[in-house]
Scaffold this motif. Structure first.
Motif, PDB file in Angstrom:
ATOM      1  N   LEU A  33      11.303  -5.642  22.627  1.00  0.00           N
ATOM      2  CA  LEU A  33      10.832  -5.059  21.362  1.00  0.00           C
ATOM      3  C   LEU A  33       9.322  -4.826  21.377  1.00  0.00           C
ATOM      4  O   LEU A  33       8.843  -3.765  20.983  1.00  0.00           O
ATOM      5  N   MET A  44       8.561  -1.927  23.539  1.00  0.00           N
ATOM      6  CA  MET A  44       8.868  -0.656  22.874  1.00  0.00           C
ATOM      7  C   MET A  44       7.736  -0.246  21.935  1.00  0.00           C
ATOM      8  O   MET A  44       7.256   0.885  21.979  1.00  0.00           O
ATOM      9  N   VAL A  45       7.306  -1.195  21.110  1.00  0.00           N
ATOM     10  CA  VAL A  45       6.256  -0.871  20.132  1.00  0.00           C
ATOM     11  C   VAL A  45       4.951  -0.529  20.843  1.00  0.00           C
ATOM     12  O   VAL A  45       4.298   0.475  20.536  1.00  0.00           O
ATOM     13  N   GLY A  96       1.510   7.401  21.680  1.00  0.00           N
ATOM     14  CA  GLY A  96       1.286   8.153  20.450  1.00  0.00           C
ATOM     15  C   GLY A  96       2.578   8.659  19.840  1.00  0.00           C
ATOM     16  O   GLY A  96       2.573   9.263  18.782  1.00  0.00           O
ATOM     17  N   HIS A  97       3.690   8.490  20.504  1.00  0.00           N
ATOM     18  CA  HIS A  97       4.972   8.876  19.918  1.00  0.00           C
ATOM     19  C   HIS A  97       6.083   8.045  20.554  1.00  0.00           C
ATOM     20  O   HIS A  97       5.910   7.460  21.621  1.00  0.00           O
ATOM     21  N   PHE A  98       7.218   8.027  19.862  1.00  0.00           N
ATOM     22  CA  PHE A  98       8.358   7.256  20.359  1.00  0.00           C
ATOM     23  C   PHE A  98       9.422   8.215  20.884  1.00  0.00           C
ATOM     24  O   PHE A  98       9.645   9.266  20.298  1.00  0.00           O
ATOM     25  N   THR A  99      10.028   7.839  21.990  1.00  0.00           N
ATOM     26  CA  THR A  99      11.059   8.698  22.557  1.00  0.00           C
ATOM     27  C   THR A  99      12.409   7.984  22.431  1.00  0.00           C
ATOM     28  O   THR A  99      12.478   6.830  22.019  1.00  0.00           O
ATOM     29  N   THR A 100      13.456   8.704  22.837  1.00  0.00           N
ATOM     30  CA  THR A 100      14.793   8.119  22.789  1.00  0.00           C
ATOM     31  C   THR A 100      14.832   6.865  23.666  1.00  0.00           C
ATOM     32  O   THR A 100      15.522   5.898  23.344  1.00  0.00           O
ATOM     33  N   PHE A 127      13.699   3.901  21.861  1.00  0.00           N
ATOM     34  CA  PHE A 127      14.721   3.443  20.930  1.00  0.00           C
ATOM     35  C   PHE A 127      15.859   2.738  21.651  1.00  0.00           C
ATOM     36  O   PHE A 127      16.409   1.767  21.137  1.00  0.00           O
ATOM     37  N   ALA A 187       6.993  16.811  11.367  1.00  0.00           N
ATOM     38  CA  ALA A 187       7.847  15.635  11.128  1.00  0.00           C
ATOM     39  C   ALA A 187       7.387  14.852   9.897  1.00  0.00           C
ATOM     40  O   ALA A 187       8.197  14.340   9.136  1.00  0.00           O
ATOM     41  N   SER A 188       6.064  14.776   9.705  1.00  0.00           N
ATOM     42  CA  SER A 188       5.541  13.968   8.606  1.00  0.00           C
ATOM     43  C   SER A 188       5.952  14.522   7.241  1.00  0.00           C
ATOM     44  O   SER A 188       5.854  13.833   6.239  1.00  0.00           O
ATOM     45  N   GLY A 198       7.614   9.458  14.934  1.00  0.00           N
ATOM     46  CA  GLY A 198       6.891   9.604  16.199  1.00  0.00           C
ATOM     47  C   GLY A 198       7.722  10.316  17.251  1.00  0.00           C
ATOM     48  O   GLY A 198       7.186  11.028  18.096  1.00  0.00           O
ATOM     49  N   MET A 226      15.261  10.881  12.688  1.00  0.00           N
ATOM     50  CA  MET A 226      14.411  10.785  11.497  1.00  0.00           C
ATOM     51  C   MET A 226      15.275  10.714  10.238  1.00  0.00           C
ATOM     52  O   MET A 226      14.948   9.995   9.289  1.00  0.00           O
TER      53      MET A 226
END
Lengths: 530, 252
Positions: free
Chosen positions: A26, A29-30, A37-41, A44, A132-133, B195, B202
């Motif tokens: 975990l 991952m974080v 700067g971004h999370f990918t699959t 996750f 996305a935001s 992100g 999302m």
């Protein structure tokens, strides 16, 4: 005995491994997501496995037989599944209660009527390419619309990822574009409009969506033509241009194209002509062309600045509006002593909305023009013409000749009190033109200034843009339909003096300290008494 | 002994235990003072007409303060729930309880409702912010009350997570760390998902994230879905806790 203890400790250490691994997973991952700067699959997947490992490990740590552990896990999964189902049912039967005083989360009656106007069996599909935001905020607005009419559907996309949809829609999609399509019972596309209007700093407004739906349902392919060739305002993105206003118009209504009157033809798909701040007068031919256009039921928005000493007089423009609309725009300057020097401009009059069809659907917040001509009604108008003021000054204004500009810095009111009063700075006129090529009624809006609508001023002068949008809507007879006034929160002034602020600080500090110290003292006292 | 009687005994015992804990007063006091500071700064900013603030005090001051309070609660809760079962497990009290005719659900319900009641008192204290402001300006009370209810609901959900991890281990530190991890994942699921830019993810995170449901309730946009979410989330973790307690009984 020692052997058994060692064995037991080793077993505990072994059973702790999945929990520790889960925690490490975990954290990884974080940290990886934050660094990238971004999370990918992948992040996750790591996160999901980590949580599963952690919770599974915790169950394993309970040192229960496998049979019971498996039974517990199956039982728990079933319960979680049922709970999720309950939540999803509630989410699908979503009812909302907007408890805010200003109903800021409720769609306007105009949008509601537009959604209910979708014919049975037809569908209106909004495809939105948004950052996305903004997805959550957009989803709330769109879900409200979906709740109002089952014939409205929305799809949120990311133009960087959903390339197939982008290609299908023409390949020119970017973040901030909304496509609204009208599809009939057979699934045939009847109309599609695109609006490239909103951005990160300027989120999608309800009015844009409403207008897009309205346009799709109307299935019209009209355009506004922006008249060029008279040294007027441009659409080139400079501070002195009308680019922002043009973008708002395109986002809310029809596209804009340039038009040179010298070419001798006004296209049939014209929604209205826009002439902004001409510096050179019309030729006789151009004036005749415009007169003919207006006689045939054409619509015109004319922004006519005062001509500074030494500038070319705009006699043909002045005569055109007098002949076609019985309005006079003498080359004078409106002086409003209550609003001088706003934004550093000497002759800035404050515009007040008059009671007019154009102003009814707006917030009617005053906005400033930079320097304005007065727009006067012809004292003897033809019987079939109706004229109304839209924007006026307050009752302390007067007008001056521009030749006297140098002496105006004193702003001495005229000696004749009759010259002081309310002056109109924007007016409308309408005349029936039965069987006209462009419509059965000519509508014209004349404003005594164009500078107040330029990019330099527009953002600080929000209702100026609303005035133009609403004028264009009025010219098409859609003033009540298309302009959704932006939601405004009720102003709640705060009467906070320094003394009151200190008093509040004292109350909060006192309460906090009383709770902490009082509570702690009480527990200590209780423990001692025991 | 009926379930209600069992629950009432445990509830009283746990509530007194919570109120006998100096840590509760210290943490709540510190976070109350922090919230007061945030509130006062926002109030001063509003009275000065700072950039980015709307003209409405509920929107500019009351709602953001409760939002800040929500994040303060995230930090507080694991510190107070970490002991709820871990301590009982470590000192053998849980074993003792499990040998009495008190059901696991009564123990669990008693501990959970006691924690919710204690935090509700603390949250009710923060009603002083809109109350004092209403004397100086026009506060939208339905939104303020809705915000307080939203805070109680989200607190209950976080408490159930904290209690679950507390029931899993003898170590209070491990329970607190695990609670933080899972609570923060639930709270910020949406931020993580945003992100990735993956729209289905999302969308899922929008339903899963506590902060999203809290934000809706705080903004005065109330849906039964938001309330059902908190109830379901609370029940899921309470159910898992009950299963853990039952497993422990098997082991015994």
């Amino acid at each position: 005995m020692t052997n058994r203890t060692t064995k037991r400790q080793a077993s505990t250490v072994l059973r702790s491994v999945p929990v520790v691994l889960g925690l490490i997973g975990l954290v990884t991952m974080v940290v990886l997501g934050a660094v990238n700067g971004h999370f990918t699959t992948m992040h996750f997947a790591i996160g999901f496995l980590s949580i599963t490992s952690m919770i599974g490990g915790l169950f394993w740590l309970q040192e229960v037989a496998w049979k019971q552990t498996v039974a517990t896990i199956v039982y728990s999964v079933f319960f979680v599944f049922c709970a999720t189902l309950v939540y999803l049912i509630s989410a699908n039967r979503n009812v909302r209660f907007d408890i805010t005083r200003d109903q800021i989360h409720t769609i306007s009656p105009l949008t509601r009527s537009m959604l209910n106007a979708i014919p049975p069996g037809h569908r209106v599909v909004a495809q939105i390419f948004a950052p996305a935001s903004q997805h959550n905020q957009l989803a709330r607005l769109l879900e409200n619309c979906e709740r109002e009419s089952s014939r409205f559907v929305f799809e949120l996309y990311d133009p960087d990822r959903d390339l197939d949809v982008v290609m299908q829609l023409g390949g020119t999609v970017r973040k901030g574009t909304i496509f609204v399509s009208h599809v009939n019972e057979e699934g045939e596309l009847l109309a599609r409009v695109d609006r490239g209007e909103f951005s990160l700093t300027n989120p999608l407004r309800e009015s844009v969506l409403t207008n897009a739906i309205a346009r799709t349902l109307q299935d019209e392919n009209k355009k506004y033509y922006f008249v060029t060739g008279h040294g007027g305002k441009r659409l080139d993105g400079s501070d002195g241009s009308l680019t922002k206003l043009a973008n708002l118009i395109v986002g809310s209504t029809f596209p804009i194209e340039g038009l040179r009157l010298a070419e001798g033809r006004i296209p049939d798909d014209v929604a209205a002509l826009i002439i902004a701040g001409p510096a050179r007068d019309l030729s006789a031919f151009e004036r005749e062309l415009l007169e003919h256009y207006l006689d045939e039921g054409g619509d015109l928005l004319l922004m006519l600045d005062p001509v500074m000493p030494g500038g070319e007089q705009l006699t043909n423009f002045e005569e055109l509006i007098d002949v076609a609309g019985a309005l006079q725009a003498p080359n004078l300057l409106v002086i409003d002593p209550s609003a001088v020097n706003i934004s550093g401009y000497a002759f800035t009059p404050l515009g007040i909305w008059a009671d007019h069809e154009i102003s009814r659907a707006t917030n009617q917040a005053p906005f400033s023009l930079v320097q304005s001509r007065p727009i006067l009604a012809n004292p003897n108008p033809p019987d079939d013409i109706e004229q109304y003021g839209i924007i006026t000054t307050n009752n302390r204004a007067w007008v001056e000749r521009l030749e006297d500009l140098r002496t105006l810095s004193r702003f001495t009111p005229p000696s004749d009190p009759d010259e002081i009063g309310v002056y109109t700075m924007a007016a409308s006129t309408r005349r029936p033109t039965p069987g006209g090529r462009f419509g059965d009624e000519m509508r014209m809006v004349v404003v005594g200034d164009s500078e107040g609508f330029t990019d330099r001023h527009l953002e600080r002068n929000g209702d100026a843009a609303l005035f133009v949008l609403q004028s264009l809507n009025w010219m098409r007879g859609e003033q009540d339909l298309l302009q959704v006034p932006p939601r405004r929160l009720t102003s709640t002034p705060l009467n906070l003096t320094a003394t009151t602020a200190w008093m509040l600080a004292g109350i909060y500090l006192g309460l906090g300290l009383l709770f902490t110290l009082g509570g702690t003292a009480w527990t200590v006292a209780r423990r001692r008494s025991k | 002994m009926t379930f209600l009687r069992q629950w009432s005994l445990i509830f009283r015992r746990e509530l007194m235990a919570m109120f006998n804990m100096p840590l509760f007063y210290i943490l709540c006091g510190i976070f109350f003072l922090l919230t007061s500071l945030v509130y006062l700064l926002m109030l001063l900013g509003f009275s000065r007409g700072d950039d980015g603030m709307s003209v409405n005090i509920t929107d500019s001051v009351v709602r953001p303060t409760f939002h800040a309070l929500h994040f303060f609660l995230l930090v507080q809760i694991p510190l107070l729930t970490m002991r709820m079962f871990s301590e009982d497990r470590a000192d053998g009290m849980l074993d003792l309880l499990q040998t009495t005719p008190v059901s696991d659900w009564a123990v669990l319900a008693g501990k959970f409702t006691a924690a919710v009641a204690a935090f509700s008192i603390y949250i009710a204290m923060t009603a002083i912010f809109p109350f004092t402001t209403s004397m100086l300006s026009d506060v939208e009370w339905p939104v303020a009350v809705g915000s307080l209810i939203a805070l109680v609901l989200s607190t209950a959900a976080y408490l159930s997570i904290g209690i679950f991890f507390s029931s899993m281990t003898d170590s209070q530190v491990v329970a607190a760390v695990l609670s933080y991890v899972v609570i923060f994942l639930f709270a910020f699921a949406q931020v993580f998902a945003e992100g990735t830019g993956i729209i289905p993810l999302m969308d899922a995170a929008r339903h899963l994230a506590v902060s999203e449901h809290v934000a809706m309730l705080l903004s005065g946009n109330i849906a039964p879905m938001n309330i059902v979410y908190f109830i379901v989330l609370g029940f899921v973790f309470l159910f898992l806790t009950a299963r853990t307690l039952e497993m422990r009984r098997w082991r015994s």
